[in-house]
Design a protein around this motif. Structure first.
Motif, PDB file in Angstrom:
ATOM      1  N   LYS A  34       0.829  -1.212   0.000  1.00 24.22           N
ATOM      2  CA  LYS A  34       0.000   0.000   0.000  1.00 24.22           C
ATOM      3  C   LYS A  34       0.863   1.260   0.000  1.00 24.22           C
ATOM      4  CE  LYS A  34      -3.700   2.188   2.727  1.00 24.22           C
ATOM      5  NZ  LYS A  34      -4.589   2.387   1.584  1.00 24.22           N
ATOM      6  N   ILE A  35       1.922   1.273   0.818  1.00 25.22           N
ATOM      7  CA  ILE A  35       2.816   2.429   0.878  1.00 25.22           C
ATOM      8  C   ILE A  35       3.497   2.636  -0.474  1.00 25.22           C
ATOM      9  CG2 ILE A  35       4.934   3.353   1.921  1.00 25.22           C
ATOM     10  CD1 ILE A  35       4.138   1.859   4.510  1.00 25.22           C
ATOM     11  N   LEU A  36       3.932   1.532  -1.100  1.00 24.78           N
ATOM     12  CA  LEU A  36       4.596   1.639  -2.402  1.00 24.78           C
ATOM     13  C   LEU A  36       3.645   2.202  -3.451  1.00 24.78           C
ATOM     14  CD1 LEU A  36       7.234   1.053  -3.930  1.00 24.78           C
ATOM     15  CD2 LEU A  36       6.291  -1.190  -4.519  1.00 24.78           C
ATOM     16  N   LEU A  37       2.395   1.741  -3.443  1.00 30.64           N
ATOM     17  CA  LEU A  37       1.410   2.242  -4.402  1.00 30.64           C
ATOM     18  C   LEU A  37       1.121   3.733  -4.202  1.00 30.64           C
ATOM     19  CD1 LEU A  37      -0.890  -0.853  -4.375  1.00 30.64           C
ATOM     20  CD2 LEU A  37      -0.121   0.255  -6.474  1.00 30.64           C
ATOM     21  N   GLU A  38       1.179   4.173  -2.953  1.00 27.04           N
ATOM     22  CA  GLU A  38       0.939   5.596  -2.674  1.00 27.04           C
ATOM     23  C   GLU A  38       2.127   6.468  -3.073  1.00 27.04           C
ATOM     24  OE1 GLU A  38       0.062   5.479   1.482  1.00 27.04           O
ATOM     25  OE2 GLU A  38      -2.043   4.924   1.177  1.00 27.04           O
ATOM     26  N   PHE A  39       3.281   5.854  -3.285  1.00 25.04           N
ATOM     27  CA  PHE A  39       4.506   6.585  -3.629  1.00 25.04           C
ATOM     28  C   PHE A  39       4.497   7.035  -5.091  1.00 25.04           C
ATOM     29  CE2 PHE A  39       9.387   6.472  -2.827  1.00 25.04           C
ATOM     30  CZ  PHE A  39       9.341   7.778  -2.387  1.00 25.04           C
ATOM     31  N   VAL A  40       3.646   6.418  -5.905  1.00 24.35           N
ATOM     32  CA  VAL A  40       3.515   6.781  -7.322  1.00 24.35           C
ATOM     33  C   VAL A  40       2.036   7.030  -7.606  1.00 24.35           C
ATOM     34  CG1 VAL A  40       3.888   6.073  -9.708  1.00 24.35           C
ATOM     35  CG2 VAL A  40       5.476   5.311  -7.936  1.00 24.35           C
ATOM     36  N   THR A  41       1.724   8.188  -8.128  1.00 21.00           N
ATOM     37  CA  THR A  41       0.332   8.519  -8.446  1.00 21.00           C
ATOM     38  C   THR A  41      -0.063   7.836  -9.752  1.00 21.00           C
ATOM     39  OG1 THR A  41       0.555  10.663  -7.366  1.00 21.00           O
ATOM     40  CG2 THR A  41      -1.320  10.376  -8.851  1.00 21.00           C
ATOM     41  N   LEU A  42      -1.024   6.916  -9.674  1.00 21.61           N
ATOM     42  CA  LEU A  42      -1.500   6.215 -10.860  1.00 21.61           C
ATOM     43  C   LEU A  42      -2.729   6.913 -11.432  1.00 21.61           C
ATOM     44  CD1 LEU A  42      -1.147   2.475  -9.767  1.00 21.61           C
ATOM     45  CD2 LEU A  42       0.516   3.950 -10.901  1.00 21.61           C
ATOM     46  N   HIS A  43      -2.873   6.813 -12.750  1.00 22.23           N
ATOM     47  CA  HIS A  43      -3.975   7.483 -13.440  1.00 22.23           C
ATOM     48  C   HIS A  43      -4.745   6.485 -14.304  1.00 22.23           C
ATOM     49  CE1 HIS A  43      -2.241  11.336 -12.257  1.00 22.23           C
ATOM     50  NE2 HIS A  43      -1.073  10.913 -12.716  1.00 22.23           N
ATOM     51  N   SER A  44      -5.996   6.799 -14.553  1.00 23.37           N
ATOM     52  CA  SER A  44      -6.833   5.972 -15.415  1.00 23.37           C
ATOM     53  C   SER A  44      -6.163   5.802 -16.781  1.00 23.37           C
ATOM     54  CB  SER A  44      -8.200   6.635 -15.579  1.00 23.37           C
ATOM     55  OG  SER A  44      -9.000   5.895 -16.477  1.00 23.37           O
ATOM     56  N   GLY A  45      -6.175   4.584 -17.291  1.00 22.97           N
ATOM     57  CA  GLY A  45      -5.657   4.325 -18.626  1.00 22.97           C
ATOM     58  C   GLY A  45      -4.185   3.946 -18.685  1.00 22.97           C
ATOM     59  N   GLN A  46      -3.481   3.978 -17.559  1.00 20.43           N
ATOM     60  CA  GLN A  46      -2.058   3.648 -17.584  1.00 20.43           C
ATOM     61  C   GLN A  46      -1.826   2.144 -17.701  1.00 20.43           C
ATOM     62  OE1 GLN A  46      -0.649   5.686 -13.967  1.00 20.43           O
ATOM     63  NE2 GLN A  46       0.567   7.015 -15.290  1.00 20.43           N
ATOM     64  N   LYS A  47      -0.625   1.792 -18.204  1.00 18.30           N
ATOM     65  CA  LYS A  47      -0.222   0.394 -18.294  1.00 18.30           C
ATOM     66  C   LYS A  47       0.886   0.157 -17.273  1.00 18.30           C
ATOM     67  CE  LYS A  47       0.787  -3.307 -21.540  1.00 18.30           C
ATOM     68  NZ  LYS A  47       1.064  -3.688 -22.950  1.00 18.30           N
ATOM     69  N   ILE A  48       0.688  -0.861 -16.429  1.00 21.48           N
ATOM     70  CA  ILE A  48       1.546  -1.107 -15.272  1.00 21.48           C
ATOM     71  C   ILE A  48       2.165  -2.502 -15.365  1.00 21.48           C
ATOM     72  CG2 ILE A  48       1.653  -1.153 -12.748  1.00 21.48           C
ATOM     73  CD1 ILE A  48       0.667   1.542 -13.915  1.00 21.48           C
ATOM     74  N   LEU A  49       3.448  -2.606 -15.003  1.00 20.15           N
ATOM     75  CA  LEU A  49       4.104  -3.904 -14.850  1.00 20.15           C
ATOM     76  C   LEU A  49       4.457  -4.104 -13.387  1.00 20.15           C
ATOM     77  CD1 LEU A  49       5.476  -6.487 -15.978  1.00 20.15           C
ATOM     78  CD2 LEU A  49       7.550  -5.110 -16.308  1.00 20.15           C
ATOM     79  N   ASP A  50       4.048  -5.234 -12.831  1.00 20.22           N
ATOM     80  CA  ASP A  50       4.389  -5.578 -11.444  1.00 20.22           C
ATOM     81  C   ASP A  50       5.291  -6.810 -11.475  1.00 20.22           C
ATOM     82  OD1 ASP A  50       4.427  -5.616  -8.660  1.00 20.22           O
ATOM     83  OD2 ASP A  50       2.612  -6.843  -8.531  1.00 20.22           O
ATOM     84  N   VAL A  51       6.582  -6.596 -11.213  1.00 24.15           N
ATOM     85  CA  VAL A  51       7.570  -7.667 -11.285  1.00 24.15           C
ATOM     86  C   VAL A  51       7.621  -8.408  -9.945  1.00 24.15           C
ATOM     87  CG1 VAL A  51       9.992  -8.225 -11.696  1.00 24.15           C
ATOM     88  CG2 VAL A  51       8.920  -6.344 -12.952  1.00 24.15           C
TER      89      VAL A  51
END
Length: 272
Positions: A34-51
């Motif tokens: 949760k803390i890591l996700l809050e460290f980067v502001t995500l926006h609708s329509g973005q493409k994300i890679l979770d390694v």
């Protein structure tokens, strides 16, 4: 040198055995995701890679944040972890997330494919961290972010393990936490990989661990020293001495509450 096949097999077996990863006693996995996700502001329509997506702690929330116009790919080499992630994805009825079972070190995507590359809890496990960061840099779109967590080099009793090994082997071995274990090391590796606008947030934490086992297990040795081939050359006498030294050190640290273990984490963000 390392025996990478043995090392990665040990990794697979270790994480496959963790069937309650999200809720293991004393862990902070969901909080750190949760803390890591809050460290980067995500926006609708973005493409994300979770390694090293594991049970999808980052990927699932990221999929909710980027919405139906966005897309998330989670990659992991542990089938058991991915099974747990798929159950959660089905329960959440998410359609914008794909899971890939593969060794992320050898899996490639097209250049400039993603807005963000996340890696929670796992970057220290990669055999060549600089090469991994350079690969992630290529996967990112210009202006995209990489974001990961890593412990300081003193966390999880790493210093004790190194000290004992140096005493028994009469030489020091690189520990898994060393490459990213200080703020300077983090910044240097990210700079070498081409990243800019580097930010690092320190979240101090710790816990008392019960003294259930005062042996240093083979899997801990193999993972914490990334399969260093020197281990395969140790005599039984050296292995026995290692355990004697480890037991003595552990028992000195023991309190009524258990052994205090530093679990501090760095939360790292940088831009392409």
């Amino acid at each position: 040198m390392t025996d990478l096949d043995s090392y990665k097999q040990q990794l697979r077996e270790f994480y496959a055995s963790r069937t309650t990863y999200d809720h293991e006693q004393g862990t902070r996995h969901p909080l750190e995701a949760k803390i890591l996700l809050e460290f980067v502001t995500l926006h609708s329509g973005q493409k994300i890679l979770d390694v090293a997506t594991g049970t999808g702690l980052v990927a699932i929330e990221a999929a909710e944040k980027v919405g139906s116009d966005g897309y998330v790919i989670g990659i992991d080499m542990t089938p058991g972890m991915l099974h747990q992630a798929r159950l959660k994805i089905a329960a959440a009825r998410l359609q914008n997330i794909e899971l890939i079972e593969a060794d992320a070190e050898h899996f490639n995507f097209s250049e400039s494919s993603f807005d963000v590359v996340f890696c929670c809890e796992a970057i220290v496990l990669f055999p060549d961290i600089l090469a991994t960061l350079q690969k992630w840099y290529r996967f990112l779109k210009p202006g995209g972010f990489v974001a990961f967590t890593c412990p300081p080099e003193t966390a999880f009793m790493a210093s004790l393990q190194q000290r004992i090994c140096a005493k028994v082997l009469e030489r020091s071995l690189p520990h898994i936490l060393e490459p990213l274990g200080t703020l300077e090391k983090c910044r240097n590796l990210l700079n070498q990989a081409g990243f800019r606008d580097i930010e690092i947030k320190i979240e101090p934490s710790g816990r008392y661990r019960a003294l259930r086992d005062n042996r240093l297990s083979e899997i801990a040795i193999n993972i914490n020293f990334k399969g260093n081939l020197l281990w395969s050359k140790l005599s039984q006498e050296q292995l026995n001495q290692l355990q004697v030294e480890y037991k003595a050190e552990i028992e000195q640290l023991a309190t009524d509450q258990g052994i205090w273990e530093d679990t501090t984490k760095f939360f790292v963000r940088a831009r392409k």
